[in-house]
Design a protein around this motif. Structure first.
Motif, PDB file in Angstrom:
ATOM      1  N   GLY A   1       5.115 -11.536   7.480  1.00 60.62           N
ATOM      2  CA  GLY A   1       5.442 -10.414   8.350  1.00 60.62           C
ATOM      3  C   GLY A   1       6.427  -9.452   7.710  1.00 60.62           C
ATOM      4  N   GLY A   2       6.357  -9.311   6.386  1.00 61.26           N
ATOM      5  CA  GLY A   2       7.240  -8.393   5.687  1.00 61.26           C
ATOM      6  C   GLY A   2       8.565  -8.983   5.264  1.00 61.26           C
ATOM      7  N   VAL A   3       8.807 -10.258   5.634  1.00 59.29           N
ATOM      8  CA  VAL A   3      10.092 -10.894   5.327  1.00 59.29           C
ATOM      9  C   VAL A   3       9.845 -12.131   4.471  1.00 59.29           C
ATOM     10  CG1 VAL A   3      12.152 -11.984   6.289  1.00 59.29           C
ATOM     11  CG2 VAL A   3      11.079 -10.060   7.490  1.00 59.29           C
ATOM     12  N   MET A   4      10.615 -12.286   3.381  1.00 61.73           N
ATOM     13  CA  MET A   4      10.522 -13.483   2.567  1.00 61.73           C
ATOM     14  C   MET A   4      11.067 -14.657   3.371  1.00 61.73           C
ATOM     15  SD  MET A   4       9.423 -14.645  -0.293  1.00 61.73           S
ATOM     16  CE  MET A   4       9.355 -13.303  -1.490  1.00 61.73           C
ATOM     17  N   THR A   5      10.205 -15.656   3.614  1.00 63.55           N
ATOM     18  CA  THR A   5      10.545 -16.760   4.509  1.00 63.55           C
ATOM     19  C   THR A   5      10.357 -18.089   3.799  1.00 63.55           C
ATOM     20  OG1 THR A   5       9.746 -15.441   6.381  1.00 63.55           O
ATOM     21  CG2 THR A   5      10.077 -17.796   6.754  1.00 63.55           C
ATOM     22  N   GLN A   6      11.376 -18.918   3.875  1.00 61.48           N
ATOM     23  CA  GLN A   6      11.315 -20.238   3.259  1.00 61.48           C
ATOM     24  C   GLN A   6      10.399 -21.138   4.083  1.00 61.48           C
ATOM     25  OE1 GLN A   6      14.710 -23.436   2.634  1.00 61.48           O
ATOM     26  NE2 GLN A   6      15.132 -21.578   1.447  1.00 61.48           N
ATOM     27  N   LYS A   7       9.435 -21.791   3.414  1.00 62.29           N
ATOM     28  CA  LYS A   7       8.456 -22.618   4.110  1.00 62.29           C
ATOM     29  C   LYS A   7       8.551 -24.101   3.758  1.00 62.29           C
ATOM     30  CE  LYS A   7       6.256 -19.466   6.488  1.00 62.29           C
ATOM     31  NZ  LYS A   7       6.244 -19.494   7.970  1.00 62.29           N
ATOM     32  N   ILE A   8       8.878 -24.412   2.512  1.00 71.04           N
ATOM     33  CA  ILE A   8       8.902 -25.809   2.072  1.00 71.04           C
ATOM     34  C   ILE A   8      10.158 -26.069   1.258  1.00 71.04           C
ATOM     35  CG2 ILE A   8       7.696 -27.619   0.775  1.00 71.04           C
ATOM     36  CD1 ILE A   8       5.107 -26.127   1.212  1.00 71.04           C
ATOM     37  N   ASN A   9      10.811 -27.200   1.524  1.00 73.73           N
ATOM     38  CA  ASN A   9      11.932 -27.676   0.706  1.00 73.73           C
ATOM     39  C   ASN A   9      11.561 -29.048   0.150  1.00 73.73           C
ATOM     40  OD1 ASN A   9      13.678 -26.559   3.494  1.00 73.73           O
ATOM     41  ND2 ASN A   9      13.704 -25.447   1.580  1.00 73.73           N
ATOM     42  N   VAL A  10      11.739 -29.222  -1.138  1.00 75.65           N
ATOM     43  CA  VAL A  10      11.443 -30.495  -1.779  1.00 75.65           C
ATOM     44  C   VAL A  10      12.736 -31.073  -2.359  1.00 75.65           C
ATOM     45  CG1 VAL A  10      10.080 -31.693  -3.532  1.00 75.65           C
ATOM     46  CG2 VAL A  10       9.142 -29.671  -2.392  1.00 75.65           C
ATOM     47  N   THR A  11      13.099 -32.272  -1.907  1.00 75.44           N
ATOM     48  CA  THR A  11      14.252 -32.980  -2.444  1.00 75.44           C
ATOM     49  C   THR A  11      13.804 -34.369  -2.878  1.00 75.44           C
ATOM     50  OG1 THR A  11      14.937 -33.988  -0.348  1.00 75.44           O
ATOM     51  CG2 THR A  11      15.752 -31.754  -0.819  1.00 75.44           C
ATOM     52  N   GLY A  12      14.739 -35.124  -3.436  1.00 74.56           N
ATOM     53  CA  GLY A  12      14.414 -36.488  -3.805  1.00 74.56           C
ATOM     54  C   GLY A  12      14.147 -37.365  -2.602  1.00 74.56           C
TER      55      GLY A  12
ATOM     56  N   ASP B   1       0.820  -1.216   0.000  1.00 77.09           N
ATOM     57  CA  ASP B   1       0.000   0.000   0.000  1.00 77.09           C
ATOM     58  C   ASP B   1       0.852   1.264   0.000  1.00 77.09           C
ATOM     59  OD1 ASP B   1       0.986  -0.013   2.567  1.00 77.09           O
ATOM     60  OD2 ASP B   1      -0.975  -0.088   3.559  1.00 77.09           O
ATOM     61  N   ALA B   2       2.189   1.091   0.126  1.00 82.65           N
ATOM     62  CA  ALA B   2       3.099   2.235   0.005  1.00 82.65           C
ATOM     63  C   ALA B   2       3.613   2.388  -1.420  1.00 82.65           C
ATOM     64  CB  ALA B   2       4.268   2.074   0.970  1.00 82.65           C
ATOM     65  N   GLY B   3       3.119   1.523  -2.317  1.00 82.35           N
ATOM     66  CA  GLY B   3       3.540   1.612  -3.708  1.00 82.35           C
ATOM     67  C   GLY B   3       4.842   0.900  -4.008  1.00 82.35           C
ATOM     68  N   THR B   4       5.306   0.054  -3.086  1.00 83.20           N
ATOM     69  CA  THR B   4       6.561  -0.666  -3.289  1.00 83.20           C
ATOM     70  C   THR B   4       6.291  -2.011  -3.963  1.00 83.20           C
ATOM     71  OG1 THR B   4       7.463   0.346  -1.279  1.00 83.20           O
ATOM     72  CG2 THR B   4       8.616  -1.589  -2.158  1.00 83.20           C
ATOM     73  N   LEU B   5       7.012  -2.284  -5.045  1.00 74.37           N
ATOM     74  CA  LEU B   5       6.880  -3.559  -5.736  1.00 74.37           C
ATOM     75  C   LEU B   5       7.668  -4.619  -4.970  1.00 74.37           C
ATOM     76  CD1 LEU B   5       5.791  -5.078  -8.217  1.00 74.37           C
ATOM     77  CD2 LEU B   5       7.942  -4.510  -9.389  1.00 74.37           C
ATOM     78  N   LEU B   6       6.968  -5.686  -4.561  1.00 75.79           N
ATOM     79  CA  LEU B   6       7.577  -6.727  -3.738  1.00 75.79           C
ATOM     80  C   LEU B   6       7.279  -8.099  -4.316  1.00 75.79           C
ATOM     81  CD1 LEU B   6       6.438  -5.481  -0.218  1.00 75.79           C
ATOM     82  CD2 LEU B   6       8.744  -5.279  -1.156  1.00 75.79           C
ATOM     83  N   ALA B   7       8.174  -9.049  -4.029  1.00 76.46           N
ATOM     84  CA  ALA B   7       7.888 -10.462  -4.286  1.00 76.46           C
ATOM     85  C   ALA B   7       7.122 -11.004  -3.082  1.00 76.46           C
ATOM     86  CB  ALA B   7       9.184 -11.233  -4.501  1.00 76.46           C
ATOM     87  N   TYR B   8       5.907 -11.505  -3.336  1.00 77.56           N
ATOM     88  CA  TYR B   8       5.090 -12.052  -2.257  1.00 77.56           C
ATOM     89  C   TYR B   8       5.255 -13.568  -2.120  1.00 77.56           C
ATOM     90  CZ  TYR B   8       2.718  -7.675  -1.310  1.00 77.56           C
ATOM     91  OH  TYR B   8       2.429  -6.400  -0.919  1.00 77.56           O
ATOM     92  N   ALA B   9       5.706 -14.219  -3.165  1.00 79.52           N
ATOM     93  CA  ALA B   9       5.964 -15.660  -3.132  1.00 79.52           C
ATOM     94  C   ALA B   9       7.068 -15.972  -4.135  1.00 79.52           C
ATOM     95  CB  ALA B   9       4.705 -16.444  -3.459  1.00 79.52           C
ATOM     96  N   GLN B  10       7.750 -17.078  -3.876  1.00 77.57           N
ATOM     97  CA  GLN B  10       8.889 -17.404  -4.731  1.00 77.57           C
ATOM     98  C   GLN B  10       9.124 -18.909  -4.743  1.00 77.57           C
ATOM     99  OE1 GLN B  10      12.718 -15.078  -4.512  1.00 77.57           O
ATOM    100  NE2 GLN B  10      13.519 -17.019  -3.704  1.00 77.57           N
ATOM    101  N   MET B  11       9.460 -19.429  -5.909  1.00 83.12           N
ATOM    102  CA  MET B  11       9.843 -20.829  -6.037  1.00 83.12           C
ATOM    103  C   MET B  11      11.207 -20.867  -6.712  1.00 83.12           C
ATOM    104  SD  MET B  11       7.726 -24.060  -7.594  1.00 83.12           S
ATOM    105  CE  MET B  11       7.546 -23.324  -9.220  1.00 83.12           C
ATOM    106  N   ALA B  12      12.180 -21.402  -6.020  1.00 82.28           N
ATOM    107  CA  ALA B  12      13.562 -21.391  -6.525  1.00 82.28           C
ATOM    108  C   ALA B  12      14.108 -22.804  -6.584  1.00 82.28           C
ATOM    109  CB  ALA B  12      14.457 -20.535  -5.638  1.00 82.28           C
ATOM    110  N   GLY B  13      14.955 -23.066  -7.580  1.00 82.12           N
ATOM    111  CA  GLY B  13      15.641 -24.341  -7.685  1.00 82.12           C
ATOM    112  C   GLY B  13      17.054 -24.222  -7.166  1.00 82.12           C
ATOM    113  N   VAL B  14      17.559 -25.321  -6.614  1.00 86.88           N
ATOM    114  CA  VAL B  14      18.921 -25.348  -6.077  1.00 86.88           C
ATOM    115  C   VAL B  14      19.621 -26.610  -6.576  1.00 86.88           C
ATOM    116  CG1 VAL B  14      20.338 -25.409  -3.993  1.00 86.88           C
ATOM    117  CG2 VAL B  14      18.202 -24.113  -3.995  1.00 86.88           C
ATOM    118  N   ALA B  15      20.828 -26.433  -7.104  1.00 86.84           N
ATOM    119  CA  ALA B  15      21.669 -27.581  -7.460  1.00 86.84           C
ATOM    120  C   ALA B  15      22.470 -27.953  -6.218  1.00 86.84           C
ATOM    121  CB  ALA B  15      22.588 -27.226  -8.614  1.00 86.84           C
ATOM    122  N   GLU B  16      22.023 -28.993  -5.513  1.00 85.45           N
ATOM    123  CA  GLU B  16      22.661 -29.367  -4.248  1.00 85.45           C
ATOM    124  C   GLU B  16      23.920 -30.204  -4.455  1.00 85.45           C
ATOM    125  OE1 GLU B  16      19.649 -31.235  -1.729  1.00 85.45           O
ATOM    126  OE2 GLU B  16      19.769 -29.429  -0.511  1.00 85.45           O
TER     127      GLU B  16
END
Length: 302
Positions: free
Chosen positions: A91-102, A58-73
């Motif tokens: 709460g205003g902070v991008m927080t990792q919630k789920i990790n999917v591995t083999g 609501d302050a006009g700031t463009l933000l990422a609200y969700a993200q899906m990223a791949g990682v080469a482990e």
């Protein structure tokens, strides 16, 4: 002949935008969209380009609200391992919630799962509570008033696996009256404070001593030695305190040199006027019925 590169078209609609990928005017359905990292090949772990879902605050700031990223482990040839991280803004902070591995799907922090968790094959763990910081791990069943039942495992503790009811007056029921738990089988001994069921035998445990005081004793378990007041050669027991309706109580004298006479007065019923425990082999078994202790059987060896 060189195959023409696909064309990406974005069409605005009332419900949002539709992205079509086409070749020579024909929509292509089997096109791979790849987010590639070519700047640091062959190094792990490498965070690959992410798919972000952005919007304005609501302050006009463009933000990422969700993200899906791949990682080469692991980038070892022929043994590569990958991971997908799903994050949301919390709460205003991008927080990792789920990790999917083999190997697993890992839920981070306090995450709510709605639905059924099912193991993928026989003899696998469907749901595991794991502690990485101490020797206690538990799985709680919670209502709007807090923990009701907790399944708890303590490594190297006195209760290495316990089903613990929480709160005053709480209990653990194996089934309900409308949906009983039938044919329960326990491997090894099952102990419930004062009694044990082990290998098909019902065992009320070793006896503890209760001493007569002014003709009365207080039963705290199902098996007691009875001692005379002050170590006298004889005494009379006419009142048994404690116990609830349906409790069983096995009594014997603590010493053959200390005779205990159980009188049919107050709240004791022996099927006669008295019953005497004059030898350590003598026994009397009573059951609590309301306010009374009533004899079930007697064994007089003399």
């Amino acid at each position: 002949m060189t195959k023409p590169a696909p064309t990406v078209n974005a069409t605005a609609t009332a419900g949002g935008s539709i992205i079509d990928i086409s070749s020579n005017g024909v929509i292509v359905e089997d096109v791979n969209i790849a987010g590639r990292d070519t700047t640091n090949p062959g190094v792990a772990p490498t965070v690959l380009p992410a798919l972000q879902f952005e919007g304005y605050s609501d302050a006009g700031t463009l933000l990422a609200y969700a993200q899906m990223a791949g990682v080469a482990e692991d980038v070892t040839d022929g043994a590569e391992n990958g991971r997908v991280d799903i994050s949301v803004r919390d709460g205003g902070v991008m927080t990792q919630k789920i990790n999917v591995t083999g190997a697993a799907i890992t839920l981070q922090d306090d995450t709510t799962v709605n639905g059924i968790v099912t193991g993928r094959a026989a003899n696998t763990t469907a749901l595991r509570a794991e502690s990485t910081t101490g020797n206690l791990s538990n799985l709680a069943f919670v209502s709007n008033t807090g923990d009701q039942v907790r399944l708890e495992a303590v490594i190297d503790g006195i209760n290495q696996g316990s089903l613990i009811p929480k709160g005053a007056g709480a209990s653990v029921n194996l089934g309900t009256s409308g949906n009983p738990w039938d044919n329960g089988v326990f491997k090894g001994a099952v102990t419930a404070q004062d009694f044990t069921v082990d290998g098909g035998f019902f065992n009320i445990g070793g006896a503890t001593v209760v001493t007569i005081a002014a003709g009365a004793v207080t039963a705290t378990r199902s098996h007691h030695f009875v001692d005379t007041e002050g170590g006298a050669a004889s005494d009379t027991l006419d009142t048994i305190n404690g116990g609830t309706d349906g409790d069983l109580l096995l009594l014997r004298t603590v010493d053959s040199a200390r005779t205990v006479t159980i009188a049919e007065t107050n709240n004791i019923r022996v099927g006669g006027t008295t019953f005497t425990l004059s030898d350590t082999s003598d026994r009397i078994l009573l059951v609590k019925a309301g306010a009374l202790w009533i004899t079930v059987s007697q064994a007089d060896t003399v």
